[in-house]
Design a protein around this motif. Structure first.
Motif, PDB file in Angstrom:
ATOM      1  N   ALA A  11      53.339  76.265  17.953  1.00  0.00           N
ATOM      2  CA  ALA A  11      53.477  75.691  16.607  1.00  0.00           C
ATOM      3  C   ALA A  11      52.145  75.148  16.080  1.00  0.00           C
ATOM      4  CB  ALA A  11      54.530  74.593  16.599  1.00  0.00           C
ATOM      5  N   GLY A  12      51.198  74.869  16.984  1.00  0.00           N
ATOM      6  CA  GLY A  12      49.878  74.410  16.557  1.00  0.00           C
ATOM      7  C   GLY A  12      49.587  72.940  16.805  1.00  0.00           C
ATOM      8  N   LYS A  13      50.314  72.310  17.718  1.00  0.00           N
ATOM      9  CA  LYS A  13      50.168  70.866  17.949  1.00  0.00           C
ATOM     10  C   LYS A  13      48.759  70.465  18.394  1.00  0.00           C
ATOM     11  CE  LYS A  13      53.345  70.645  21.013  1.00  0.00           C
ATOM     12  NZ  LYS A  13      53.542  72.112  21.061  1.00  0.00           N
ATOM     13  N   THR A  14      48.233  71.143  19.376  1.00  0.00           N
ATOM     14  CA  THR A  14      46.936  70.754  19.934  1.00  0.00           C
ATOM     15  C   THR A  14      45.825  70.929  18.902  1.00  0.00           C
ATOM     16  OG1 THR A  14      47.664  71.316  22.154  1.00  0.00           O
ATOM     17  CG2 THR A  14      45.287  71.190  21.795  1.00  0.00           C
ATOM     18  N   THR A  15      45.779  72.073  18.266  1.00  0.00           N
ATOM     19  CA  THR A  15      44.748  72.327  17.258  1.00  0.00           C
ATOM     20  C   THR A  15      44.898  71.368  16.081  1.00  0.00           C
ATOM     21  OG1 THR A  15      44.734  74.649  17.911  1.00  0.00           O
ATOM     22  CG2 THR A  15      43.732  74.107  15.785  1.00  0.00           C
ATOM     23  N   THR A  16      46.125  71.188  15.616  1.00  0.00           N
ATOM     24  CA  THR A  16      46.372  70.299  14.483  1.00  0.00           C
ATOM     25  C   THR A  16      45.987  68.871  14.824  1.00  0.00           C
ATOM     26  OG1 THR A  16      48.136  71.745  13.691  1.00  0.00           O
ATOM     27  CG2 THR A  16      48.141  69.474  12.867  1.00  0.00           C
ATOM     28  N   SER A  17      46.263  68.436  16.062  1.00  0.00           N
ATOM     29  CA  SER A  17      45.954  67.053  16.438  1.00  0.00           C
ATOM     30  C   SER A  17      44.465  66.759  16.301  1.00  0.00           C
ATOM     31  CB  SER A  17      46.438  66.747  17.856  1.00  0.00           C
ATOM     32  OG  SER A  17      45.671  67.442  18.828  1.00  0.00           O
ATOM     33  N   GLU A  18      43.627  67.736  16.614  1.00  0.00           N
ATOM     34  CA  GLU A  18      42.185  67.539  16.493  1.00  0.00           C
ATOM     35  C   GLU A  18      41.778  67.334  15.038  1.00  0.00           C
ATOM     36  OE1 GLU A  18      40.612  70.948  18.545  1.00  0.00           O
ATOM     37  OE2 GLU A  18      41.511  70.315  20.440  1.00  0.00           O
ATOM     38  N   PHE A  19      42.401  68.082  14.136  1.00  0.00           N
ATOM     39  CA  PHE A  19      42.116  67.908  12.703  1.00  0.00           C
ATOM     40  C   PHE A  19      42.661  66.578  12.194  1.00  0.00           C
ATOM     41  CE2 PHE A  19      41.891  72.670  12.757  1.00  0.00           C
ATOM     42  CZ  PHE A  19      40.583  72.792  12.305  1.00  0.00           C
ATOM     43  N   VAL A  20      43.867  66.197  12.635  1.00  0.00           N
ATOM     44  CA  VAL A  20      44.449  64.916  12.214  1.00  0.00           C
ATOM     45  C   VAL A  20      43.530  63.772  12.640  1.00  0.00           C
ATOM     46  CG1 VAL A  20      46.379  63.306  12.523  1.00  0.00           C
ATOM     47  CG2 VAL A  20      46.834  65.739  12.184  1.00  0.00           C
ATOM     48  N   GLN A  21      43.035  63.842  13.857  1.00  0.00           N
ATOM     49  CA  GLN A  21      42.142  62.798  14.372  1.00  0.00           C
ATOM     50  C   GLN A  21      40.930  62.623  13.464  1.00  0.00           C
ATOM     51  OE1 GLN A  21      38.915  63.542  16.191  1.00  0.00           O
ATOM     52  NE2 GLN A  21      38.590  61.338  16.120  1.00  0.00           N
ATOM     53  N   GLN A  22      40.419  63.704  12.933  1.00  0.00           N
ATOM     54  CA  GLN A  22      39.253  63.635  12.057  1.00  0.00           C
ATOM     55  C   GLN A  22      39.590  63.041  10.682  1.00  0.00           C
ATOM     56  OE1 GLN A  22      37.632  67.618  11.884  1.00  0.00           O
ATOM     57  NE2 GLN A  22      37.554  67.764  14.109  1.00  0.00           N
ATOM     58  N   LEU A  23      40.857  63.132  10.280  1.00  0.00           N
ATOM     59  CA  LEU A  23      41.255  62.695   8.938  1.00  0.00           C
ATOM     60  C   LEU A  23      41.737  61.251   8.867  1.00  0.00           C
ATOM     61  CD1 LEU A  23      43.188  65.924   7.887  1.00  0.00           C
ATOM     62  CD2 LEU A  23      40.958  65.147   7.016  1.00  0.00           C
ATOM     63  N   LEU A  24      42.081  60.669  10.015  1.00  0.00           N
ATOM     64  CA  LEU A  24      42.588  59.296  10.030  1.00  0.00           C
ATOM     65  C   LEU A  24      41.538  58.355  10.601  1.00  0.00           C
ATOM     66  CD1 LEU A  24      46.243  59.857  11.298  1.00  0.00           C
ATOM     67  CD2 LEU A  24      45.473  59.471   8.948  1.00  0.00           C
ATOM     68  N   PRO A  25      41.299  57.231   9.931  1.00  0.00           N
ATOM     69  CA  PRO A  25      40.305  56.286  10.441  1.00  0.00           C
ATOM     70  C   PRO A  25      40.705  55.744  11.814  1.00  0.00           C
ATOM     71  CG  PRO A  25      41.189  55.586   8.287  1.00  0.00           C
ATOM     72  CD  PRO A  25      41.940  56.797   8.710  1.00  0.00           C
ATOM     73  N   ASP A  26      39.733  55.584  12.684  1.00  0.00           N
ATOM     74  CA  ASP A  26      39.941  55.004  14.024  1.00  0.00           C
ATOM     75  C   ASP A  26      41.021  55.722  14.825  1.00  0.00           C
ATOM     76  OD1 ASP A  26      37.995  53.015  13.570  1.00  0.00           O
ATOM     77  OD2 ASP A  26      39.469  51.789  12.506  1.00  0.00           O
ATOM     78  N   ALA A  27      41.072  57.033  14.714  1.00  0.00           N
ATOM     79  CA  ALA A  27      42.087  57.794  15.449  1.00  0.00           C
ATOM     80  C   ALA A  27      41.490  58.435  16.696  1.00  0.00           C
ATOM     81  CB  ALA A  27      42.703  58.864  14.548  1.00  0.00           C
ATOM     82  N   ARG A  28      42.335  58.536  17.710  1.00  0.00           N
ATOM     83  CA  ARG A  28      42.001  59.186  18.974  1.00  0.00           C
ATOM     84  C   ARG A  28      43.176  60.075  19.351  1.00  0.00           C
ATOM     85  NH1 ARG A  28      40.112  54.357  18.744  1.00  0.00           N
ATOM     86  NH2 ARG A  28      38.091  53.818  19.563  1.00  0.00           N
ATOM     87  N   VAL A  29      42.890  61.145  20.096  1.00  0.00           N
ATOM     88  CA  VAL A  29      43.951  62.024  20.588  1.00  0.00           C
ATOM     89  C   VAL A  29      44.263  61.640  22.025  1.00  0.00           C
ATOM     90  CG1 VAL A  29      44.606  64.402  21.136  1.00  0.00           C
ATOM     91  CG2 VAL A  29      43.279  63.919  19.066  1.00  0.00           C
ATOM     92  N   LEU A  30      45.546  61.440  22.288  1.00  0.00           N
ATOM     93  CA  LEU A  30      46.028  61.194  23.648  1.00  0.00           C
ATOM     94  C   LEU A  30      47.094  62.239  23.946  1.00  0.00           C
ATOM     95  CD1 LEU A  30      46.374  59.614  26.296  1.00  0.00           C
ATOM     96  CD2 LEU A  30      47.998  58.134  25.085  1.00  0.00           C
ATOM     97  N   ASP A  31      46.786  63.141  24.846  1.00  0.00           N
ATOM     98  CA  ASP A  31      47.721  64.199  25.211  1.00  0.00           C
ATOM     99  C   ASP A  31      48.575  63.716  26.381  1.00  0.00           C
ATOM    100  OD1 ASP A  31      49.076  66.496  25.957  1.00  0.00           O
ATOM    101  OD2 ASP A  31      47.312  67.783  25.780  1.00  0.00           O
ATOM    102  N   ALA A  32      49.859  63.496  26.117  1.00  0.00           N
ATOM    103  CA  ALA A  32      50.770  62.985  27.146  1.00  0.00           C
ATOM    104  C   ALA A  32      50.955  63.975  28.289  1.00  0.00           C
ATOM    105  CB  ALA A  32      52.120  62.628  26.520  1.00  0.00           C
ATOM    106  N   GLU A  33      50.527  65.203  28.096  1.00  0.00           N
ATOM    107  CA  GLU A  33      50.594  66.180  29.179  1.00  0.00           C
ATOM    108  C   GLU A  33      49.707  65.736  30.346  1.00  0.00           C
ATOM    109  OE1 GLU A  33      49.821  70.920  29.846  1.00  0.00           O
ATOM    110  OE2 GLU A  33      50.628  70.220  27.945  1.00  0.00           O
ATOM    111  N   LYS A  34      48.632  65.024  30.032  1.00  0.00           N
ATOM    112  CA  LYS A  34      47.726  64.549  31.093  1.00  0.00           C
ATOM    113  C   LYS A  34      48.455  63.580  32.029  1.00  0.00           C
ATOM    114  CE  LYS A  34      44.311  66.865  29.429  1.00  0.00           C
ATOM    115  NZ  LYS A  34      44.014  68.157  29.997  1.00  0.00           N
TER     116      LYS A  34
END
Length: 186
Positions: A11-34
């Motif tokens: 569906a595009g979750k991983t790729t989209t999350s990287e773009f979302v992180q760039q668009l929101l102030p003070d955002a970080r990506v945390l992948d719960a798969e880790k």
């Protein structure tokens, strides 16, 4: 706050999350798969399963990891993770809500034909029987509960950066209106 990107593989979750992180102030990506990968590395291993989400510790560890990271960094965590079992979602979202963490839950959706094509033609992972196996459970979850619990973003005919822009716009609009995003059911 947490921006949770749900939906099945392709569906595009991983790729989209990287773009979302760039668009929101003070955002970080945390992948719960880790968190699941940490559990998979325990030797000798935990009881056999086809999905680490079935291990009881995974869900509270996701909550605690997100809570501790937010406590340390503040800001927003963008969490791309498929959760198709309703009781697992309730446990995670309930745990986050108990800690006062607002959740903006999105489902990235695409039709079955598009998902199959994306999985089949994935340049990084290649065709994956594991990923194909989740198409039907996703369709069932989408029909019975998942699409009712989240804002659905149809990615069938848009790019990941366009989906990210829709998500960021929605999150920022909620902030401006002063709505928390915490699930109404809680």
């Amino acid at each position: 706050m947490i921006v949770w990107l749900n939906g099945t593989h392709g569906a595009g979750k991983t790729t989209t999350s990287e773009f979302v992180q760039q668009l929101l102030p003070d955002a970080r990506v945390l992948d719960a798969e880790k968190v699941g990968e940490v559990l998979m590395d325990i030797k000798p291993g935990l009881p056999a399963t086809d999905n680490f989400q079935h291990w009881k510790p995974w869900r509270p560890l996701v909550v605690e990891t997100a809570r501790r990271v937010l406590e340390y960094t503040g800001g927003t965590l963008v969490m791309p993770m498929t959760v198709l079992v309703e009781s697992y979602w309730r446990e995670i979202s309930g745990g986050l809500t108990e800690h006062g963490i607002p959740i903006h839950h999105f489902v990235l959706h695409a039709d079955q034909t598009t998902l199959r094509e994306r999985i089949q033609n994935d340049k990084d992972l290649g065709p994956s029987t594991f990923r194909f196996a989740y198409l039907e459970p996703y369709a069932e979850a989408a029909h019975t509960w998942l699409h009712k619990e989240a804002e659905v973003i149809d990615t069938t005919h848009i790019t990941a950066d366009q989906a990210a822009q829709q998500i960021a716009d929605s999150v920022l609009d909620r902030r401006e209106r002063g709505t928390s995003g915490i699930l109404d059911a809680w």
